[in-house]
Design a protein around this motif. Sequence first.
Motif, mmCIF file in Angstrom:
data_model
loop_
_atom_site.group_PDB
_atom_site.id
_atom_site.type_symbol
_atom_site.label_atom_id
_atom_site.label_comp_id
_atom_site.label_asym_id
_atom_site.label_seq_id
_atom_site.Cartn_x
_atom_site.Cartn_y
_atom_site.Cartn_z
ATOM 1 N N PHE A 133 0.824 -1.228 0.000
ATOM 2 C CA PHE A 133 0.000 0.000 0.000
ATOM 3 C C PHE A 133 0.849 1.265 0.000
ATOM 4 C CE2 PHE A 133 0.497 1.679 4.332
ATOM 5 C CZ PHE A 133 1.106 0.599 4.986
ATOM 6 N N LYS A 134 2.139 1.137 0.291
ATOM 7 C CA LYS A 134 2.988 2.331 0.423
ATOM 8 C C LYS A 134 3.038 3.143 -0.874
ATOM 9 C CE LYS A 134 4.411 0.897 4.495
ATOM 10 N NZ LYS A 134 4.152 1.557 5.764
ATOM 11 N N SER A 157 12.486 2.112 7.896
ATOM 12 C CA SER A 157 11.455 1.206 7.388
ATOM 13 C C SER A 157 11.557 -0.192 7.954
ATOM 14 C CB SER A 157 11.560 1.144 5.862
ATOM 15 O OG SER A 157 10.545 0.323 5.324
ATOM 16 N N THR A 158 10.391 -0.867 7.979
ATOM 17 C CA THR A 158 10.395 -2.310 8.215
ATOM 18 C C THR A 158 10.422 -3.045 6.870
ATOM 19 O OG1 THR A 158 7.972 -2.302 8.371
ATOM 20 C CG2 THR A 158 9.194 -2.156 10.445
ATOM 21 N N ASN A 160 8.727 -2.281 3.575
ATOM 22 C CA ASN A 160 7.873 -1.893 2.445
ATOM 23 C C ASN A 160 8.024 -0.424 2.066
ATOM 24 O OD1 ASN A 160 6.650 -4.303 1.665
ATOM 25 N ND2 ASN A 160 5.214 -4.211 3.384
ATOM 26 N N THR A 161 8.126 0.436 3.067
ATOM 27 C CA THR A 161 8.312 1.859 2.755
ATOM 28 C C THR A 161 9.605 2.039 1.964
ATOM 29 O OG1 THR A 161 7.177 2.528 4.762
ATOM 30 C CG2 THR A 161 8.589 4.170 3.760
ATOM 31 N N GLY A 261 0.698 -0.460 12.482
ATOM 32 C CA GLY A 261 2.112 -0.497 12.828
ATOM 33 C C GLY A 261 2.506 0.879 13.322
ATOM 34 N N ASN A 262 2.999 1.704 12.380
ATOM 35 C CA ASN A 262 3.348 3.081 12.724
ATOM 36 C C ASN A 262 2.098 3.968 12.718
ATOM 37 O OD1 ASN A 262 5.514 4.626 13.568
ATOM 38 N ND2 ASN A 262 5.961 5.412 11.522
ATOM 39 N N LEU A 263 0.990 3.393 12.283
ATOM 40 C CA LEU A 263 -0.363 3.962 12.341
ATOM 41 C C LEU A 263 -0.617 5.083 11.337
ATOM 42 C CD1 LEU A 263 -0.888 3.749 16.210
ATOM 43 C CD2 LEU A 263 -1.724 2.183 14.447
ATOM 44 N N GLY A 264 0.201 5.148 10.293
ATOM 45 C CA GLY A 264 -0.050 6.122 9.227
ATOM 46 C C GLY A 264 -1.231 5.712 8.365
ATOM 47 N N ASN A 265 -1.309 4.431 8.031
ATOM 48 C CA ASN A 265 -2.336 3.998 7.086
ATOM 49 C C ASN A 265 -3.734 4.122 7.685
ATOM 50 O OD1 ASN A 265 -2.787 3.139 4.438
ATOM 51 N ND2 ASN A 265 -3.068 1.015 5.088
ATOM 52 N N ALA A 322 6.601 -6.461 9.317
ATOM 53 C CA ALA A 322 6.170 -5.153 8.789
ATOM 54 C C ALA A 322 5.601 -4.269 9.894
ATOM 55 C CB ALA A 322 5.123 -5.346 7.691
ATOM 56 N N ILE A 325 6.716 -2.644 15.461
ATOM 57 C CA ILE A 325 6.923 -1.231 15.800
ATOM 58 C C ILE A 325 6.369 -0.991 17.204
ATOM 59 C CG2 ILE A 325 6.163 1.123 15.206
ATOM 60 C CD1 ILE A 325 6.083 0.142 12.257
ATOM 61 N N GLU A 368 0.925 -10.829 2.951
ATOM 62 C CA GLU A 368 2.028 -11.011 3.891
ATOM 63 C C GLU A 368 1.478 -11.084 5.331
ATOM 64 O OE1 GLU A 368 4.757 -7.798 5.144
ATOM 65 O OE2 GLU A 368 4.229 -6.847 3.267
ATOM 66 N N THR A 398 -2.477 -5.305 3.100
ATOM 67 C CA THR A 398 -1.522 -4.234 2.853
ATOM 68 C C THR A 398 -0.304 -4.650 2.031
ATOM 69 O OG1 THR A 398 -0.777 -4.816 5.059
ATOM 70 C CG2 THR A 398 -2.093 -2.806 4.855
HETATM 71 N N1 F0G Z 1 1.139 -3.795 6.626
HETATM 72 C C1 F0G Z 1 2.310 -3.769 5.977
HETATM 73 C C2 F0G Z 1 2.537 -4.795 4.931
HETATM 74 C C3 F0G Z 1 3.275 -2.786 6.272
HETATM 75 O O1 F0G Z 1 4.414 -2.765 5.599
HETATM 76 C C4 F0G Z 1 3.006 -1.845 7.292
HETATM 77 C C5 F0G Z 1 3.987 -0.827 7.647
HETATM 78 C C6 F0G Z 1 1.766 -1.919 7.931
HETATM 79 C C7 F0G Z 1 0.853 -2.899 7.585
HETATM 80 C C8 F0G Z 1 1.386 -0.939 8.984
HETATM 81 O O2 F0G Z 1 1.054 0.280 8.427
HETATM 82 O O3 F0G Z 1 2.690 1.652 9.702
HETATM 83 O O4 F0G Z 1 0.843 2.706 8.417
HETATM 84 O O5 F0G Z 1 0.355 1.413 10.494
HETATM 85 N N2 F0G Z 1 5.157 -0.753 7.199
HETATM 86 C C9 F0G Z 1 6.080 0.345 7.402
HETATM 87 C C10 F0G Z 1 7.330 0.144 6.578
HETATM 88 C C11 F0G Z 1 6.304 0.731 8.766
HETATM 89 O O6 F0G Z 1 8.392 0.693 6.920
HETATM 90 O O7 F0G Z 1 7.273 -0.517 5.553
HETATM 91 P P1 F0G Z 1 1.244 1.609 9.316
#
Ligand code: F0G
Length: 461
Positions: A133-134, A157-158, A160-161, A261-265, A322, A325, A368, A398
């Motif tokens: 989704f990034k 990043s973990t 994907n970003t 995760g980082n709660l942006g989405n 992913a 965090i 994933e 995602t």
């Molecule tokens: N799902 C996947 C596949 C992700 O890569 C991430 C976050 C999330 C869910 C969570 O989304 O952070 O917006 O709450 N991945 C980040 C990265 C942190 O660096 O790729 P989020």
Amino acid sequence: MPPSTTSAPAVRPASFRFRCIACGDLSDRAAQNFRCAHCGDLLEIVYPDWKEVSLDPARLKSIWGERRLSQSPIDLSGVWRFRELLPSLDNSDQVITLREGNTPLYELPQCARITGVPRLFAKHQGLNPTGSFKDAGMTVAATFARLAGFRWVACASTGNTSASMAAYAARGGMRSLVLVPEGKISWSKLSQALDYGAVTCQLRTDFDGCLRLLQELVLRAPVYQLNSINPFRLEGQKTLALELLEQLDWQPPDHIIVPGGNLGNSSAIGKALLEMHDLGLIPRLPKLSVIQAEGANALVRTLREAGGKRLVNVQAETRATAIRIGNPASWKKAVHVLEATGGACEQVSEIEIAQAKAEIGAEGIGCEPASAVTLAGLKKLLKQGFVKPEESVVLVLTGNLLKDPDFTMEFHRGDLFKDGVDEKASAALRPLRHPPIILDATLDAVIRTLEQAEREQAERP
Ligand code: F0G
């Protein structure tokens, strides 16, 4: 021949401002760390013009629909197709796009049977150009990085970003710097960054340590930060919700469930829902719920132990790397959209994640591990009565199945939970496992295997 481009003379593109989510300070410019100059909190993008130009919902829907017939790059992007609700550009050539968005909304008939929710769908963001989704956020943020004149972009990043950022930087003629936790991201994601030409640093820390370092770096070096602290990222990620609602003919589902995760989405999807509701594009708000891994449950604890008032950070540990965090940057934004839409926040175990991932895989679409928390979370929310079986539910997947092949291989070989896991829970996973079978290269051996597989299937309840 479809038109090569569609213009929207009656709808002006949106001019925007930055607003601090804590003190409300409005500004035309953002500092390099995207924090409020007065109180240091996060910024969001707002569109004061929207009130004056009175965006007509029916007109917007028809313009967005018409653009699906266009062959111009900006219209072929499933993000920029919705540009009336994004920060405006002077001209469409400024866009860095890989034709992101335009992801399918799948029915999930087998998961519907398992959960007893007939109207169950998956919005598969893993089918974006770099597999997550990034990309929807990155097309917008990378475009504005280049417009601001930056040669370097950077992220923590973990995995994907960094894959997404590296791809968009390469397309846009910029260099990229990646900070990832050493040994804690999948090779698939790391290899993407390498191929797209990023300078990739594996730091001896976790994601939270990488992000802390990046926040200091952007104040010292001329690099543009592309983490989801950057509010342009969230504007792009909003379009997931716009596209979803368009696919549902603008009839809101009862629930949207997203990993946290980082709660942006979750913040971006929630912002889109609230804006759509305000603009009259949808008649009511779906409930947006966030699911975390038990070992990375900062938002769950923030809500349960601190009423959403202060962050309870954790030392994160989960195989769903992913979302490994512990100190999520956008926690305040996420608390706000959960409260505003009436959503829930839950946590799921490693076994529940693995089981849900295999169940989604068995639908022929796969995802994933971090994405599978959505299905695992749905099962919990059903048990609690928060989701009712007759309601409609959209799971946001995602990331692509191919993002973490090690997890999938270990699961099917039975190696994922070797130690310290409840035997009974682990046994429940056995029917979902399909390990590879090594045979002599004879017809007999293959036929015997086929017959054995038939017998096993017949014995299953
Ligand atoms: N799902 C996947 C596949 C992700 O890569 C991430 C976050 C999330 C869910 C969570 O989304 O952070 O917006 O709450 N991945 C980040 C990265 C942190 O660096 O790729 P989020």
